[in-house]
Design a protein around this motif. Structure first.
Motif, PDB file in Angstrom:
ATOM      1  N   GLY A 136       7.358   0.125 -14.479  1.00 49.09           N
ATOM      2  CA  GLY A 136       5.928   0.357 -14.326  1.00 49.09           C
ATOM      3  C   GLY A 136       5.245  -0.656 -13.433  1.00 49.09           C
ATOM      4  N   GLY A 137       3.916  -0.546 -13.363  1.00 49.44           N
ATOM      5  CA  GLY A 137       3.147  -1.449 -12.516  1.00 49.44           C
ATOM      6  C   GLY A 137       1.766  -0.898 -12.245  1.00 49.44           C
ATOM      7  N   VAL A 138       1.247  -1.197 -11.056  1.00 49.57           N
ATOM      8  CA  VAL A 138      -0.105  -0.782 -10.672  1.00 49.57           C
ATOM      9  C   VAL A 138      -0.038   0.167  -9.489  1.00 49.57           C
ATOM     10  CG1 VAL A 138      -2.312  -1.562  -9.720  1.00 49.57           C
ATOM     11  CG2 VAL A 138      -1.188  -2.896 -11.515  1.00 49.57           C
ATOM     12  N   THR A 139      -0.762   1.276  -9.595  1.00 47.81           N
ATOM     13  CA  THR A 139      -0.921   2.235  -8.499  1.00 47.81           C
ATOM     14  C   THR A 139      -2.384   2.259  -8.085  1.00 47.81           C
ATOM     15  OG1 THR A 139       0.895   3.665  -9.224  1.00 47.81           O
ATOM     16  CG2 THR A 139      -0.803   4.682  -7.845  1.00 47.81           C
ATOM     17  N   VAL A 140      -2.638   2.231  -6.771  1.00 53.31           N
ATOM     18  CA  VAL A 140      -3.989   2.509  -6.281  1.00 53.31           C
ATOM     19  C   VAL A 140      -3.988   3.901  -5.678  1.00 53.31           C
ATOM     20  CG1 VAL A 140      -4.756   0.146  -5.945  1.00 53.31           C
ATOM     21  CG2 VAL A 140      -3.535   1.275  -4.111  1.00 53.31           C
ATOM     22  N   SER A 141      -4.962   4.693  -6.109  1.00 55.57           N
ATOM     23  CA  SER A 141      -5.090   6.074  -5.660  1.00 55.57           C
ATOM     24  C   SER A 141      -6.541   6.282  -5.277  1.00 55.57           C
ATOM     25  CB  SER A 141      -4.620   7.014  -6.772  1.00 55.57           C
ATOM     26  OG  SER A 141      -4.598   8.356  -6.347  1.00 55.57           O
ATOM     27  N   GLY A 142      -6.976   7.535  -5.248  1.00 55.43           N
ATOM     28  CA  GLY A 142      -8.359   7.747  -4.842  1.00 55.43           C
ATOM     29  C   GLY A 142      -8.836   9.152  -5.115  1.00 55.43           C
ATOM     30  N   GLY A 143      -9.731   9.568  -4.181  1.00 56.95           N
ATOM     31  CA  GLY A 143     -10.117   8.992  -2.931  1.00 56.95           C
ATOM     32  C   GLY A 143      -8.939   8.618  -2.033  1.00 56.95           C
ATOM     33  N   GLU A 144      -9.266   7.858  -0.997  1.00 60.61           N
ATOM     34  CA  GLU A 144      -8.231   7.329  -0.102  1.00 60.61           C
ATOM     35  C   GLU A 144      -8.259   5.804  -0.173  1.00 60.61           C
ATOM     36  OE1 GLU A 144      -5.500   6.020   1.871  1.00 60.61           O
ATOM     37  OE2 GLU A 144      -5.528   8.186   1.548  1.00 60.61           O
ATOM     38  N   PRO A 145      -7.285   5.209  -0.868  1.00 60.02           N
ATOM     39  CA  PRO A 145      -7.329   3.761  -1.096  1.00 60.02           C
ATOM     40  C   PRO A 145      -7.269   2.919   0.170  1.00 60.02           C
ATOM     41  CG  PRO A 145      -5.209   4.684  -1.764  1.00 60.02           C
ATOM     42  CD  PRO A 145      -6.129   5.835  -1.521  1.00 60.02           C
ATOM     43  N   GLU A 195       1.990 -12.214  -9.608  1.00 61.53           N
ATOM     44  CA  GLU A 195       2.152 -12.054 -11.057  1.00 61.53           C
ATOM     45  C   GLU A 195       3.399 -11.236 -11.401  1.00 61.53           C
ATOM     46  OE1 GLU A 195       0.417 -13.588 -13.186  1.00 61.53           O
ATOM     47  OE2 GLU A 195      -1.315 -14.279 -12.012  1.00 61.53           O
ATOM     48  N   GLY A 196       4.188 -10.875 -10.389  1.00 55.37           N
ATOM     49  CA  GLY A 196       5.432 -10.138 -10.644  1.00 55.37           C
ATOM     50  C   GLY A 196       5.223  -8.692 -11.031  1.00 55.37           C
ATOM     51  N   ILE A 197       4.176  -8.063 -10.502  1.00 55.59           N
ATOM     52  CA  ILE A 197       3.829  -6.682 -10.853  1.00 55.59           C
ATOM     53  C   ILE A 197       4.140  -5.743  -9.706  1.00 55.59           C
ATOM     54  CG2 ILE A 197       1.901  -5.134 -11.434  1.00 55.59           C
ATOM     55  CD1 ILE A 197       0.622  -7.516 -12.907  1.00 55.59           C
ATOM     56  N   HIS A 198       4.805  -4.628 -10.019  1.00 54.01           N
ATOM     57  CA  HIS A 198       5.165  -3.604  -9.032  1.00 54.01           C
ATOM     58  C   HIS A 198       3.907  -2.929  -8.494  1.00 54.01           C
ATOM     59  CE1 HIS A 198       6.519   0.426  -7.669  1.00 54.01           C
ATOM     60  NE2 HIS A 198       7.681  -0.167  -7.412  1.00 54.01           N
ATOM     61  N   THR A 199       3.871  -2.701  -7.166  1.00 55.13           N
ATOM     62  CA  THR A 199       2.686  -2.140  -6.511  1.00 55.13           C
ATOM     63  C   THR A 199       2.999  -0.818  -5.825  1.00 55.13           C
ATOM     64  OG1 THR A 199       3.186  -3.460  -4.536  1.00 55.13           O
ATOM     65  CG2 THR A 199       1.636  -4.395  -6.117  1.00 55.13           C
ATOM     66  N   ASN A 200       2.045   0.085  -5.884  1.00 52.82           N
ATOM     67  CA  ASN A 200       2.237   1.429  -5.337  1.00 52.82           C
ATOM     68  C   ASN A 200       0.919   1.925  -4.741  1.00 52.82           C
ATOM     69  OD1 ASN A 200       3.097   4.106  -4.858  1.00 52.82           O
ATOM     70  ND2 ASN A 200       2.565   4.736  -6.925  1.00 52.82           N
ATOM     71  N   VAL A 201       0.996   2.556  -3.565  1.00 50.62           N
ATOM     72  CA  VAL A 201      -0.167   3.156  -2.913  1.00 50.62           C
ATOM     73  C   VAL A 201       0.038   4.665  -2.823  1.00 50.62           C
ATOM     74  CG1 VAL A 201      -1.451   3.372  -0.754  1.00 50.62           C
ATOM     75  CG2 VAL A 201      -0.745   1.127  -1.536  1.00 50.62           C
ATOM     76  N   ASP A 202      -0.925   5.425  -3.316  1.00 51.78           N
ATOM     77  CA  ASP A 202      -0.941   6.887  -3.198  1.00 51.78           C
ATOM     78  C   ASP A 202      -1.942   7.233  -2.096  1.00 51.78           C
ATOM     79  OD1 ASP A 202      -0.982   9.612  -3.520  1.00 51.78           O
ATOM     80  OD2 ASP A 202      -1.916   9.581  -5.502  1.00 51.78           O
ATOM     81  N   GLY A 231      -1.150   5.451 -17.093  1.00 53.54           N
ATOM     82  CA  GLY A 231      -0.801   6.592 -16.267  1.00 53.54           C
ATOM     83  C   GLY A 231       0.708   6.810 -16.234  1.00 53.54           C
ATOM     84  N   THR A 232       1.111   8.072 -16.267  1.00 53.24           N
ATOM     85  CA  THR A 232       2.544   8.407 -16.209  1.00 53.24           C
ATOM     86  C   THR A 232       2.848   9.408 -15.101  1.00 53.24           C
ATOM     87  OG1 THR A 232       2.230  10.137 -17.894  1.00 53.24           O
ATOM     88  CG2 THR A 232       2.924   7.956 -18.663  1.00 53.24           C
ATOM     89  N   HIS A 233       1.864   9.731 -14.263  1.00 58.27           N
ATOM     90  CA  HIS A 233       2.070  10.725 -13.195  1.00 58.27           C
ATOM     91  C   HIS A 233       1.800  10.143 -11.812  1.00 58.27           C
ATOM     92  CE1 HIS A 233       2.597  14.031 -16.015  1.00 58.27           C
ATOM     93  NE2 HIS A 233       1.538  13.591 -16.674  1.00 58.27           N
ATOM     94  N   ASP A 234       1.661   8.839 -11.704  1.00 57.06           N
ATOM     95  CA  ASP A 234       1.291   8.230 -10.425  1.00 57.06           C
ATOM     96  C   ASP A 234       2.237   7.089 -10.064  1.00 57.06           C
ATOM     97  OD1 ASP A 234      -1.470   9.517  -9.654  1.00 57.06           O
ATOM     98  OD2 ASP A 234      -1.562   9.121 -11.805  1.00 57.06           O
ATOM     99  N   GLY A 235       3.525   7.432 -10.075  1.00 56.77           N
ATOM    100  CA  GLY A 235       4.537   6.438  -9.761  1.00 56.77           C
ATOM    101  C   GLY A 235       5.473   6.232 -10.926  1.00 56.77           C
ATOM    102  N   PRO A 236       6.460   5.346 -10.766  1.00 59.28           N
ATOM    103  CA  PRO A 236       7.480   5.167 -11.807  1.00 59.28           C
ATOM    104  C   PRO A 236       6.942   4.422 -13.024  1.00 59.28           C
ATOM    105  CG  PRO A 236       7.813   3.605 -10.004  1.00 59.28           C
ATOM    106  CD  PRO A 236       6.730   4.551  -9.555  1.00 59.28           C
TER     107      PRO A 236
END
Length: 249
Positions: free
Chosen positions: A74-83, A100-107, A17-22
Protein backbone atom coordinates in the motif's frame (compact mmCIF):
# COMPACT_ATOMS: atom_id res chain seq x y z
CA UNK A 1 9.97 28.06 0.07
CA UNK A 2 10.23 25.16 2.49
CA UNK A 3 8.06 22.07 2.11
CA UNK A 4 6.12 23.20 5.18
CA UNK A 5 5.00 26.27 3.24
CA UNK A 6 3.49 24.35 0.30
CA UNK A 7 -0.16 23.37 0.01
CA UNK A 8 -2.22 21.22 -2.33
CA UNK A 9 -5.71 22.11 -3.55
CA UNK A 10 -7.66 19.03 -2.47
CA UNK A 11 -11.17 17.86 -3.30
CA UNK A 12 -11.27 14.99 -0.80
CA UNK A 13 -9.18 12.31 0.90
CA UNK A 14 -10.06 8.61 1.11
CA UNK A 15 -8.33 6.80 3.94
CA UNK A 16 -8.69 3.16 2.92
CA UNK A 17 -8.82 3.06 -0.86
CA UNK A 18 -8.55 -0.34 -2.56
CA UNK A 19 -9.20 0.61 -6.22
CA UNK A 20 -6.47 3.19 -6.83
CA UNK A 21 -3.25 1.23 -6.90
CA UNK A 22 -1.77 -1.75 -5.07
CA UNK A 23 -2.75 -2.61 -1.50
CA UNK A 24 -4.56 -0.34 0.92
CA UNK A 25 -3.99 3.31 0.07
CA UNK A 26 -4.61 6.83 1.21
CA UNK A 27 -6.08 8.45 -1.90
CA UNK A 28 -5.79 12.22 -2.23
CA UNK A 29 -8.23 13.51 -4.86
CA UNK A 30 -6.84 16.83 -6.07
CA UNK A 31 -9.04 19.60 -7.40
CA UNK A 32 -8.90 20.79 -11.01
CA UNK A 33 -8.82 19.28 -14.50
CA UNK A 34 -8.50 20.74 -18.00
CA UNK A 35 -10.52 17.91 -19.56
CA UNK A 36 -14.28 17.49 -19.31
CA UNK A 37 -14.72 13.81 -20.09
CA UNK A 38 -18.29 12.92 -21.00
CA UNK A 39 -18.31 9.97 -18.59
CA UNK A 40 -16.56 11.71 -15.67
CA UNK A 41 -18.03 10.42 -12.41
CA UNK A 42 -16.37 13.18 -10.36
CA UNK A 43 -17.28 16.33 -12.34
CA UNK A 44 -17.13 18.32 -9.10
CA UNK A 45 -13.33 17.93 -9.23
CA UNK A 46 -13.02 19.77 -12.58
CA UNK A 47 -13.21 23.39 -11.38
CA UNK A 48 -9.63 24.53 -10.72
CA UNK A 49 -10.88 27.08 -8.19
CA UNK A 50 -12.77 24.59 -6.05
CA UNK A 51 -11.60 22.37 -3.25
CA UNK A 52 -9.66 23.30 -0.14
CA UNK A 53 -6.00 24.11 0.47
CA UNK A 54 -4.27 21.45 2.55
CA UNK A 55 -0.76 21.96 3.99
CA UNK A 56 1.49 19.24 2.58
CA UNK A 57 2.86 18.40 6.01
CA UNK A 58 -0.65 17.68 7.31
CA UNK A 59 -1.15 15.15 4.50
CA UNK A 60 2.25 13.60 5.16
CA UNK A 61 1.40 13.24 8.86
CA UNK A 62 -1.89 11.57 7.97
CA UNK A 63 -0.09 9.13 5.65
CA UNK A 64 2.54 8.32 8.28
CA UNK A 65 -0.22 7.57 10.78
CA UNK A 66 -1.63 5.06 8.29
CA UNK A 67 1.65 3.25 7.54
CA UNK A 68 0.72 0.19 9.58
CA UNK A 69 -2.33 -0.31 7.36
CA UNK A 70 -0.39 0.04 4.10
CA UNK A 71 1.53 -3.19 4.66
CA UNK A 72 3.95 -4.32 1.98
CA UNK A 73 2.10 -2.99 -1.07
CA UNK A 74 0.00 0.00 0.00
CA UNK A 75 0.82 3.69 0.11
CA UNK A 76 -0.44 7.04 -1.16
CA UNK A 77 -2.15 7.72 -4.49
CA UNK A 78 -2.86 11.18 -5.87
CA UNK A 79 -5.81 11.30 -8.23
CA UNK A 80 -8.30 13.93 -9.26
CA UNK A 81 -9.24 15.85 -11.19
CA UNK A 82 -5.82 15.92 -12.81
CA UNK A 83 -3.13 15.82 -10.12
CA UNK A 84 -0.26 16.87 -12.37
CA UNK A 85 -1.73 20.37 -12.67
CA UNK A 86 -0.14 20.68 -9.22
CA UNK A 87 3.09 18.89 -10.12
CA UNK A 88 5.30 21.59 -8.56
CA UNK A 89 3.68 21.07 -5.18
CA UNK A 90 3.55 17.30 -5.64
CA UNK A 91 7.33 17.18 -5.95
CA UNK A 92 7.55 18.34 -2.34
CA UNK A 93 4.71 16.05 -1.19
CA UNK A 94 6.19 12.93 -2.77
CA UNK A 95 9.71 13.80 -1.66
CA UNK A 96 8.45 13.85 1.92
CA UNK A 97 6.53 10.60 1.46
CA UNK A 98 9.64 8.87 0.13
CA UNK A 99 11.61 10.17 3.14
CA UNK A 100 9.00 8.38 5.27
CA UNK A 101 9.32 5.16 3.24
CA UNK A 102 5.84 5.39 1.69
CA UNK A 103 4.96 4.06 -1.78
CA UNK A 104 3.78 6.79 -4.19
CA UNK A 105 1.38 6.57 -7.11
CA UNK A 106 -0.02 9.11 -9.61
CA UNK A 107 -3.34 8.52 -11.40
CA UNK A 108 -3.19 10.82 -14.44
CA UNK A 109 -4.46 11.50 -17.95
CA UNK A 110 -0.89 12.34 -19.01
CA UNK A 111 -1.59 15.76 -20.51
CA UNK A 112 0.69 17.77 -18.21
CA UNK A 113 4.40 17.40 -18.83
CA UNK A 114 6.87 20.06 -17.69
CA UNK A 115 10.12 20.04 -15.73
CA UNK A 116 8.22 19.69 -12.45
CA UNK A 117 6.32 16.69 -13.81
CA UNK A 118 9.57 15.17 -15.06
CA UNK A 119 11.23 15.58 -11.67
CA UNK A 120 8.17 14.14 -9.91
CA UNK A 121 7.99 11.09 -12.18
CA UNK A 122 11.69 10.31 -12.41
CA UNK A 123 12.68 10.89 -8.79
CA UNK A 124 9.70 10.32 -6.53
CA UNK A 125 6.90 8.37 -8.24
CA UNK A 126 6.92 4.59 -7.76
CA UNK A 127 3.90 3.93 -9.97
CA UNK A 128 1.98 5.78 -12.68
CA UNK A 129 -1.59 4.82 -13.58
CA UNK A 130 -2.16 6.31 -17.03
CA UNK A 131 -5.69 6.81 -18.35
CA UNK A 132 -5.96 6.02 -22.06
CA UNK A 133 -9.06 7.87 -23.23
CA UNK A 134 -9.20 6.80 -26.89
CA UNK A 135 -6.81 5.58 -29.58
CA UNK A 136 -8.01 8.07 -32.23
CA UNK A 137 -7.85 11.86 -32.22
CA UNK A 138 -11.51 12.37 -33.16
CA UNK A 139 -12.66 9.99 -30.44
CA UNK A 140 -10.36 11.66 -27.92
CA UNK A 141 -11.77 15.10 -28.73
CA UNK A 142 -15.33 13.85 -28.59
CA UNK A 143 -14.83 12.29 -25.15
CA UNK A 144 -12.62 14.92 -23.49
CA UNK A 145 -13.42 18.22 -25.20
CA UNK A 146 -9.70 18.75 -25.88
CA UNK A 147 -7.33 18.11 -28.78
CA UNK A 148 -4.04 16.24 -29.08
CA UNK A 149 -4.22 12.72 -27.71
CA UNK A 150 -0.50 12.43 -28.54
CA UNK A 151 0.40 14.17 -25.28
CA UNK A 152 -0.77 11.07 -23.41
CA UNK A 153 1.22 8.74 -25.67
CA UNK A 154 4.33 10.89 -25.36
CA UNK A 155 3.87 10.74 -21.59
CA UNK A 156 3.74 6.94 -21.81
CA UNK A 157 6.95 6.91 -23.89
CA UNK A 158 8.74 8.95 -21.23
CA UNK A 159 7.60 6.61 -18.48
CA UNK A 160 8.70 3.59 -20.50
CA UNK A 161 12.14 5.14 -21.09
CA UNK A 162 12.51 5.67 -17.33
CA UNK A 163 12.07 1.94 -16.71
CA UNK A 164 9.67 2.60 -13.83
CA UNK A 165 6.33 0.88 -13.24
CA UNK A 166 3.15 1.87 -15.07
CA UNK A 167 -0.43 0.62 -15.21
CA UNK A 168 -2.90 1.56 -17.93
CA UNK A 169 -6.55 2.40 -17.32
CA UNK A 170 -9.25 2.30 -19.97
CA UNK A 171 -12.99 2.98 -19.73
CA UNK A 172 -15.15 0.65 -21.83
CA UNK A 173 -18.08 2.50 -23.40
CA UNK A 174 -20.18 0.30 -25.71
CA UNK A 175 -19.93 1.51 -29.30
CA UNK A 176 -17.39 4.23 -28.44
CA UNK A 177 -14.29 2.69 -26.83
CA UNK A 178 -15.39 -0.93 -26.54
CA UNK A 179 -14.83 -2.23 -30.06
CA UNK A 180 -12.52 -5.14 -30.96
CA UNK A 181 -10.68 -2.92 -33.45
CA UNK A 182 -9.80 -0.28 -30.82
CA UNK A 183 -8.84 -2.89 -28.23
CA UNK A 184 -6.51 -4.65 -30.66
CA UNK A 185 -5.08 -1.28 -31.72
CA UNK A 186 -4.33 -0.35 -28.13
CA UNK A 187 -2.81 -3.75 -27.46
CA UNK A 188 -0.56 -3.57 -30.50
CA UNK A 189 0.55 -0.05 -29.61
CA UNK A 190 1.66 -0.98 -26.10
CA UNK A 191 2.59 -4.65 -26.48
CA UNK A 192 6.35 -4.04 -26.45
CA UNK A 193 6.33 -1.80 -23.37
CA UNK A 194 8.32 -3.41 -20.56
CA UNK A 195 7.12 -1.14 -17.74
CA UNK A 196 3.39 -1.88 -18.06
CA UNK A 197 2.48 -4.28 -15.25
CA UNK A 198 -1.24 -4.44 -15.97
CA UNK A 199 -4.19 -2.78 -17.63
CA UNK A 200 -7.29 -2.01 -15.61
CA UNK A 201 -10.57 -2.09 -17.49
CA UNK A 202 -13.21 0.20 -16.05
CA UNK A 203 -16.75 -0.68 -17.15
CA UNK A 204 -18.83 2.34 -18.10
CA UNK A 205 -21.47 3.33 -15.55
CA UNK A 206 -23.78 6.27 -14.90
CA UNK A 207 -23.23 6.67 -11.17
CA UNK A 208 -22.07 10.26 -11.54
CA UNK A 209 -25.06 11.65 -13.46
CA UNK A 210 -26.59 13.22 -10.34
CA UNK A 211 -23.38 15.24 -9.88
CA UNK A 212 -23.66 16.63 -13.42
CA UNK A 213 -27.27 17.57 -12.73
CA UNK A 214 -26.32 19.24 -9.44
CA UNK A 215 -23.77 21.36 -11.33
CA UNK A 216 -26.37 22.31 -13.94
CA UNK A 217 -24.40 20.55 -16.71
CA UNK A 218 -25.83 18.46 -19.51
CA UNK A 219 -24.84 14.80 -19.35
CA UNK A 220 -24.33 13.89 -23.01
CA UNK A 221 -24.02 10.12 -22.63
CA UNK A 222 -27.56 9.52 -21.45
CA UNK A 223 -28.16 7.21 -24.40
CA UNK A 224 -25.06 5.12 -23.75
CA UNK A 225 -25.69 1.77 -22.11
CA UNK A 226 -23.59 -0.20 -19.69
CA UNK A 227 -21.54 -3.19 -20.83
CA UNK A 228 -22.97 -6.69 -20.88
CA UNK A 229 -21.05 -9.46 -19.12
CA UNK A 230 -20.27 -10.95 -22.53
CA UNK A 231 -18.76 -7.65 -23.73
CA UNK A 232 -16.59 -7.37 -20.63
CA UNK A 233 -15.38 -10.96 -20.99
CA UNK A 234 -14.63 -10.42 -24.68
CA UNK A 235 -12.61 -7.26 -23.95
CA UNK A 236 -10.59 -9.06 -21.29
CA UNK A 237 -9.85 -11.96 -23.63
CA UNK A 238 -8.66 -9.61 -26.38
CA UNK A 239 -6.38 -7.64 -24.07
CA UNK A 240 -4.89 -10.78 -22.53
CA UNK A 241 -3.08 -11.24 -25.83
CA UNK A 242 -1.06 -8.08 -25.19
CA UNK A 243 -0.71 -7.42 -21.46
CA UNK A 244 0.72 -9.36 -18.52
CA UNK A 245 -2.41 -8.81 -16.44
CA UNK A 246 -5.89 -7.58 -17.31
CA UNK A 247 -8.16 -6.56 -14.44
CA UNK A 248 -11.78 -5.46 -14.35
CA UNK A 249 -11.88 -2.59 -11.85
Amino acid sequence: MKTADYTLRVHSVESFGTHDGPGIRMVVFLQGCKLKCLYCHNPDTIDTHGGKEYPIESLVKRAVNMKSYFGEFGGVTVSGGEPLLQSKELVHFFQRLKEEGIHTNVDTNGRVFNHFTEELLDKYTDLVMLDIKHMHEDGYQMLTGQKNKETTFNFAKHREASGKAMWLRYVLIPGITNTPELLHEMGNYFKDYKTIEKIEIQPYHKLGIHKWEALGWEYKLNDARENTEEELESAVEILKNYFKEVKLN
